[in-house]
Design an enzyme around this catalytic site. Structure first.
Site, PDB file in Angstrom:
ATOM      1  CB  SER A 117      -1.376 -17.952   5.835  1.00  0.00           C
ATOM      2  OG  SER A 117      -0.659 -18.540   6.899  1.00  0.00           O
ATOM      3  CE1 TYR A 119      -2.035 -13.212   8.867  1.00  0.00           C
ATOM      4  CE2 TYR A 119      -1.563 -15.416   9.691  1.00  0.00           C
ATOM      5  CZ  TYR A 119      -1.379 -14.419   8.755  1.00  0.00           C
ATOM      6  OH  TYR A 119      -0.541 -14.639   7.683  1.00  0.00           O
TER       7      TYR A 119
HETATM    8  N1  LIG Z   1       5.935 -14.278   6.858  1.00  0.00           N
HETATM    9  C1  LIG Z   1       5.176 -15.339   7.094  1.00  0.00           C
HETATM   10  O1  LIG Z   1       5.528 -16.236   7.888  1.00  0.00           O
HETATM   11  C2  LIG Z   1       3.864 -15.497   6.356  1.00  0.00           C
HETATM   12  C3  LIG Z   1       3.258 -16.771   6.344  1.00  0.00           C
HETATM   13  C4  LIG Z   1       2.054 -16.931   5.672  1.00  0.00           C
HETATM   14  C5  LIG Z   1       1.452 -15.858   5.037  1.00  0.00           C
HETATM   15  N2  LIG Z   1       2.055 -14.635   5.063  1.00  0.00           N
HETATM   16  C6  LIG Z   1       1.364 -13.518   4.391  1.00  0.00           C
HETATM   17  O2  LIG Z   1       2.232 -12.961   3.423  1.00  0.00           O
HETATM   18  C7  LIG Z   1       1.829 -11.616   3.159  1.00  0.00           C
HETATM   19  C8  LIG Z   1       3.062 -10.739   3.131  1.00  0.00           C
HETATM   20  O3  LIG Z   1       3.648 -10.718   4.426  1.00  0.00           O
HETATM   21  P1  LIG Z   1       5.218 -10.790   4.653  1.00  0.00           P
HETATM   22  O4  LIG Z   1       5.524 -12.080   5.283  1.00  0.00           O
HETATM   23  O5  LIG Z   1       5.934 -10.416   3.419  1.00  0.00           O
HETATM   24  O6  LIG Z   1       5.377  -9.693   5.811  1.00  0.00           O
HETATM   25  P2  LIG Z   1       5.968  -8.213   5.786  1.00  0.00           P
HETATM   26  O7  LIG Z   1       7.415  -8.237   5.449  1.00  0.00           O
HETATM   27  O8  LIG Z   1       5.532  -7.632   7.093  1.00  0.00           O
HETATM   28  O9  LIG Z   1       5.186  -7.513   4.593  1.00  0.00           O
HETATM   29  C9  LIG Z   1       3.852  -7.100   4.721  1.00  0.00           C
HETATM   30  C10 LIG Z   1       3.546  -6.119   3.617  1.00  0.00           C
HETATM   31  O10 LIG Z   1       2.180  -5.705   3.806  1.00  0.00           O
HETATM   32  C11 LIG Z   1       2.140  -4.296   3.728  1.00  0.00           C
HETATM   33  N3  LIG Z   1       1.152  -3.730   4.621  1.00  0.00           N
HETATM   34  C12 LIG Z   1       1.026  -3.927   5.949  1.00  0.00           C
HETATM   35  N4  LIG Z   1       0.081  -3.127   6.452  1.00  0.00           N
HETATM   36  C13 LIG Z   1      -0.394  -2.409   5.397  1.00  0.00           C
HETATM   37  C14 LIG Z   1      -1.378  -1.408   5.264  1.00  0.00           C
HETATM   38  N5  LIG Z   1      -2.063  -0.961   6.341  1.00  0.00           N
HETATM   39  N6  LIG Z   1      -1.628  -0.886   4.038  1.00  0.00           N
HETATM   40  C15 LIG Z   1      -0.934  -1.316   2.956  1.00  0.00           C
HETATM   41  N7  LIG Z   1       0.000  -2.271   3.022  1.00  0.00           N
HETATM   42  C16 LIG Z   1       0.274  -2.800   4.221  1.00  0.00           C
HETATM   43  C17 LIG Z   1       3.503  -3.830   4.215  1.00  0.00           C
HETATM   44  O11 LIG Z   1       3.787  -2.562   3.628  1.00  0.00           O
HETATM   45  P3  LIG Z   1       3.873  -1.200   4.486  1.00  0.00           P
HETATM   46  O12 LIG Z   1       4.315  -1.559   5.870  1.00  0.00           O
HETATM   47  O13 LIG Z   1       4.853  -0.380   3.702  1.00  0.00           O
HETATM   48  O14 LIG Z   1       2.502  -0.622   4.445  1.00  0.00           O
HETATM   49  C18 LIG Z   1       4.428  -4.891   3.681  1.00  0.00           C
HETATM   50  O15 LIG Z   1       4.905  -4.559   2.406  1.00  0.00           O
HETATM   51  C19 LIG Z   1       0.822 -11.254   4.247  1.00  0.00           C
HETATM   52  O16 LIG Z   1      -0.484 -11.308   3.711  1.00  0.00           O
HETATM   53  C20 LIG Z   1       1.007 -12.349   5.289  1.00  0.00           C
HETATM   54  O17 LIG Z   1      -0.174 -12.593   6.015  1.00  0.00           O
HETATM   55  C21 LIG Z   1       3.249 -14.431   5.713  1.00  0.00           C
END
Ligand SMILES: NC(=O)c1ccc[n+]([C@@H]2O[C@H](COP(=O)([O-])OP(=O)(O)OC[C@H]3O[C@@H](n4cnc5c(N)ncnc54)[C@H](OP(=O)(O)O)[C@@H]3O)[C@@H](O)[C@H]2O)c1
Length: 272
Positions: free
Chosen positions: A146, A159
């Site tokens: 991130s 985080y």
């Molecule tokens: N969105 C942003 O602004 C942003 C910015 C920078 C980095 N990121 C990073 O991008 C990555 C993906 O996030 P996203 O933005 O796509 O958010 P998201 O839509 O909330 O997706 C998160 C994913 O992680 C999985 N997950 C969460 N808890 C889990 C657990 N206990 N076991 C297994 N899987 C789990 C969820 O699947 P389930 O709920 O089905 O388990 C979901 O598929 C993350 O690492 C996040 O830190 C996001």
């Protein structure tokens, strides 16, 4: 897209965490559209909700924030690979992760520890157990960090620290992998329109639209960086510029500035 499909052609197998929503879901959909014969193995608690009829997708339901579950999921992935060995390179995408907003240890200490287990432990454990397969068949690892990795992130302190780990570990790992046929790419998205903000305790739209990207755009930039052989990508020029500028500052000053920027969510945006 032609060069993307060319660049991904040598891959046969993708193992992704968190393909049920957001960035992980976009990885599966975009890769399948440019390379339809790829097969995927997804690890997350929920089933991917999109139409998976035309996708060779194996879903392993698992909670990767629980160390015992990580071990069980790893064993299932290894059994799947043994029963149906890869016919080309393997791509591991460590994407699952969540954030939490509040004054430490709010919302609660257990939540912070689960964040470390998912964002850090699961990624290291999965990569470690899959390394022999990656070396045997050749391949790559995408670690989703991130822009929070580039400075301390007060109000989301744990985080940001987990993402600093992911970025530094990924870059160091890539050096150690030289000559093995495997490489690592750290992806640093800025604000992206997914379920992330809601899960972190913030309202959707906490970050204004002109500052956030779609998950499809993040994934396209990530895959372009992968096929270009890069080791780190900050998605979007505004995020890239922000990361360049913030890393020029002494860390304590960067922490002070981030505290000011993130503090306004405390009063205006928190759902809880
Ligand atoms: N969105 C942003 O602004 C942003 C910015 C920078 C980095 N990121 C990073 O991008 C990555 C993906 O996030 P996203 O933005 O796509 O958010 P998201 O839509 O909330 O997706 C998160 C994913 O992680 C999985 N997950 C969460 N808890 C889990 C657990 N206990 N076991 C297994 N899987 C789990 C969820 O699947 P389930 O709920 O089905 O388990 C979901 O598929 C993350 O690492 C996040 O830190 C996001």
């Amino acid at each position: 897209m032609a060069s993307l499909s060319e660049g991904l052609r040598s891959f046969s197998t993708v193992i992704v965490t968190g393909g049920s929503s957001g960035i992980g879901k976009s990885f599966i959909k975009l890769m399948q559209s440019v390379h339809p014969t790829l097969r995927f193995c997804n690890l997350s608690r929920r089933n991917p909700t999109f139409d998976t009829n035309n996708i060779r997708l194996r879903h392993i339901a698992t909670d990767l924030a629980q160390p015992a579950e990580i071990r069980r999921a790893v064993a299932e992935v290894l059994a799947w690979l043994k029963s149906d060995p890869p016919t080309g390179k393997v791509l591991l995408i460590n994407n699952s992760g969540f954030g939490g907003y509040g004054r430490f240890p709010d919302p609660e200490l257990g939540h912070q520890l689960e964040m470390i287990d998912l964002n850090v432990r699961a990624l290291v454990e999965l990569t470690g157990h899959l390394m022999p397969t990656l070396r045997q068949h050749g391949g790559a690892i995408i670690n989703v960090a991130s822009t929070a990795a580039f400075q301390p992130t007060p109000w989301m302190a744990v985080y940001g620290a987990t993402k600093a780990f992911v970025l530094h570990w990924s870059l160091a790992l890539n050096q150690e992998l030289k000559g093995t046929g495997v490489r690592a790419l750290a992806v640093c998205p800025g604000p992206t329109a997914t379920e992330f903000f809601k899960r972190a305790g913030l309202q959707q739209g906490s970050v204004s639209d002109h500052l956030s990207m779609s998950s499809d755009a993040v994934v396209l930039a990530s895959l372009e960086a992968l096929v270009a052989g890069r080791t780190q990508v900050v998605t979007g020029w505004k995020n890239w510029l922000g990361a360049v500028l913030i890393t020029k500052l002494p860390k304590p000053m960067a922490a002070w500035m981030a505290a000011k920027a993130l503090a306004h969510f405390r009063f205006k945006k928190v759902v809880r």
